[in-house]
Design an enzyme around this catalytic site. Structure first.
Site, PDB file in Angstrom:
ATOM      1  N   SER A  76       0.830  -1.188   0.000  1.00 26.26           N
ATOM      2  CA  SER A  76       0.000   0.000   0.000  1.00 26.26           C
ATOM      3  C   SER A  76       0.879   1.258   0.000  1.00 26.26           C
ATOM      4  CB  SER A  76      -0.970  -0.042   1.191  1.00 26.26           C
ATOM      5  OG  SER A  76      -1.955   0.952   1.087  1.00 26.26           O
ATOM      6  N   ASP A 122      -9.986  -4.613  -4.927  1.00 27.21           N
ATOM      7  CA  ASP A 122      -9.471  -3.633  -3.977  1.00 27.21           C
ATOM      8  C   ASP A 122     -10.350  -2.384  -4.039  1.00 27.21           C
ATOM      9  OD1 ASP A 122      -8.016  -1.661  -2.590  1.00 27.21           O
ATOM     10  OD2 ASP A 122      -6.111  -2.596  -3.102  1.00 27.21           O
ATOM     11  N   HIS A 168      -7.906  -5.120  -0.494  1.00 26.09           N
ATOM     12  CA  HIS A 168      -6.710  -4.350  -0.127  1.00 26.09           C
ATOM     13  C   HIS A 168      -5.957  -5.100   0.969  1.00 26.09           C
ATOM     14  CE1 HIS A 168      -4.317  -0.730  -0.400  1.00 26.09           C
ATOM     15  NE2 HIS A 168      -4.314  -0.630   0.922  1.00 26.09           N
TER      16      HIS A 168
END
Length: 263
Positions: free
Chosen positions: A143, A197, A240
């Site tokens: 991320s 995601d 995610h």
């Protein structure tokens, strides 16, 4: 050794150390959040020569968290994550430390991003000064950490072994033309993303991938993982987060770009 100003968790190589991965955590996390993955991948005989450096971000006010202080490599706004310039309100921390609602149309924290790029570059330099070749160093991250590793790998003076970006965006695209290095075109990149995601939409990431190819970086198929160029791999049903399949492919990439030193 990692400088005291940049605290990190170090997971030593299981066997003789001849390569290092610097893996950068995401927003609100710490290096400890990736210790289990490091130890699991370290059980693979083809990865037991690799040391893991898992740096910890300092806490700072973060717009996407309404100004709350959480571990972060740089500030980030929800609309910037979505690639949107739509007008909205966010919370800004004033110089006096108060929280203030202000209008925003999306932003990138240029200063914070570049400061954290420098942190990662300093860790790279320290590994090189300890005797390790730059081509035996991988940058990786998840991320926000993946975004940081990707940008650092494309702009660092060091010709690295490879870059891993999980669930990440490419930041500072407008500036990249001026700061990308020549050896970025020969850099092996494994960019992985979940196709559901909801925080970092796959479509936006695919646009970033396309943007990078405009610099002459080759787009690779998954079976070409580890070659110079960019292998972008999506994982069905993954949000995610990471998955066993993704970590397996990451391990395969690592074993190809920094293989066991047989000398």
């Amino acid at each position: 050794m990692v400088a005291e100003s940049y605290p990190a968790l170090v997971v030593p190589a299981v066997e003789k150390h001849s390569a290092t991965i610097i893996f950068v955590h995401g927003l609100g996390d710490s290096g400890h959040g990736w210790k289990a993955a490091a130890e699991t991948l370290g059980q693979n005989p083809s990865l037991q020569h690799i040391k893991w450096i898992l740096p910890h971000a300092n806490s700072r006010p973060v717009t996407i968290s309404n100004g709350k202080e959480i571990p972060a490599w740089f500030d980030i706004c929800l609309n910037a994550l979505k690639g949107s310039e739509e007008q909205h309100e966010h919370v800004k921390v004033t110089p006096s430390g108060n929280l203030q609602k202000v209008a925003c149309n999306g932003f990138e924290d240029h200063e914070g991003i570049l400061q954290s790029v420098q942190i990662v570059n300093d860790i790279i330099r320290q590994e090189i000064e300890s005797g390790l070749g730059a081509d035996r160093i991988i940058l990786g991250g998840f991320s926000q950490g993946g975004a940081l590793s990707l940008l650092t790998g494309l702009t660092t003076e060091y010709k690295l072994g490879g870059v891993v970006a999980l669930s990440a965006l490419l930041h500072l695209q407008k500036e990249l033309k001026e700061i990308i290095t020549q050896h970025a075109r020969s850099l092996p990149i494994f960019w992985a993303h979940g196709d559901v995601d909801s925080l970092v939409p796959t479509k936006l990431v695919e646009q970033s991938v396309g943007f990078l190819t405009s610099f002459g970086i080759s787009r690779l198929e998954q079976e070409e993982l580890g070659k110079p160029g960019l292998a972008f791999v999506t994982y069905a049903g993954l949000g995610h987060s990471s998955s066993q399949d993704e970590l397996r492919d990451m391990g395969e990439f690592m074993s190809r770009v920094v293989p066991v030193d047989t000398i």
